[in-house]
Design an enzyme around this catalytic site. Sequence first.
Site, mmCIF file in Angstrom:
data_model
loop_
_atom_site.group_PDB
_atom_site.id
_atom_site.type_symbol
_atom_site.label_atom_id
_atom_site.label_comp_id
_atom_site.label_asym_id
_atom_site.label_seq_id
_atom_site.Cartn_x
_atom_site.Cartn_y
_atom_site.Cartn_z
ATOM 1 N N LEU A 174 -13.881 -9.645 0.284
ATOM 2 C CA LEU A 174 -13.064 -8.359 -0.632
ATOM 3 C C LEU A 174 -13.438 -9.371 -2.441
ATOM 4 O O LEU A 174 -13.409 -10.549 -2.721
ATOM 5 C CB LEU A 174 -12.381 -8.974 -0.663
ATOM 6 C CG LEU A 174 -11.400 -8.577 -0.878
ATOM 7 C CD1 LEU A 174 -10.646 -6.638 -0.805
ATOM 8 C CD2 LEU A 174 -9.577 -9.141 -0.871
ATOM 9 N N TYR A 217 -3.922 -1.992 -0.195
ATOM 10 C CA TYR A 217 -2.752 -2.977 -1.022
ATOM 11 C C TYR A 217 -3.144 -3.812 -1.571
ATOM 12 O O TYR A 217 -4.377 -3.650 -2.089
ATOM 13 C CB TYR A 217 -1.912 -3.401 -0.011
ATOM 14 C CG TYR A 217 -2.790 -4.670 0.775
ATOM 15 C CD1 TYR A 217 -2.409 -6.032 -0.035
ATOM 16 C CD2 TYR A 217 -3.281 -4.480 1.336
ATOM 17 C CE1 TYR A 217 -2.864 -7.228 0.238
ATOM 18 C CE2 TYR A 217 -4.326 -5.999 1.684
ATOM 19 C CZ TYR A 217 -4.195 -7.369 1.104
ATOM 20 O OH TYR A 217 -5.053 -8.436 1.725
#
Length: 285
Positions: free
Chosen positions: A201, A32
């Site tokens: 991330l 996503y």
Amino acid sequence: MQQVYLNGEFLPPDQARVSVFDRGFIFGDGVYEVIPVFGGRLFRLPHHLSRLDASLGAIRLRNPHTQQEWNDIFTRLLAAGSGDQSIYLQITRGVAPRDHAFPPNITPTVFAYAQPLKYSPPEQLAQGVTAVTAADIRWQRCDIKAIALLANALLRQEAIDQGAVEAILVRDGLVTEGAASNIFVVKNGRLVTPPKGPFILPGITRDLVVEIARARGIPCDELPVKIETLTSADEVWLTSSTKEILPITRIDGRPVGNGKPGPMHARTFALYKEYKQAFIQGQVD
């Protein structure tokens, strides 16, 4: 009326349907993105799409759209709203009989929608927020923006249960990131954030803060952050696309520095807002 995008169609949300055999539902097999929209402009869209490509490549899925096609989809979704918004985009491997092995010739499920952007309350910026440290129990590919976020949700709830806003994750004595954010520390006038790698991330706001700091002469390093560095820091911040740059003033019940947002945060956040305003006016991309 708000619409969502699902597999080539723009539909009212209550008419959008996804199969119960979708691998995103069965396995969490998908990725996503969340893209903020300021002044009607998709913020750092190429950076978000580059990260999307990296996540898709890591799970061996082809990007179903070109950058221009994504831009067209997002623009249509944004047309029904106003003010600052965010785009949520999710791509799963698609619908197939339940089997761990990747099914051949499967069509990905593509879903996206726009919603109003919720900023942190002004008092959080003025006073800072609390955080707790927690063992990083996640898997070893945190650089993939995967939809399987159970570990992140458990860690974030652990923080909330203790009256905190975020959990700062620690693996082998080193800070990795927050449950839903990246982490910066300030020590002796230097800004430090953990380097990119499989346990972090690559945050778009994180990268922008590093970019702005270096462009404006603020000492900024991407280095491992020991837990001892975190607990003795002069300032600690979290960054994300929706929370922007938020000061953390208490960790595990103890004050960070003097327990108030520090001067480095004030300077960097002002530079960030300056950049954002320039972006809204079309002066930077």
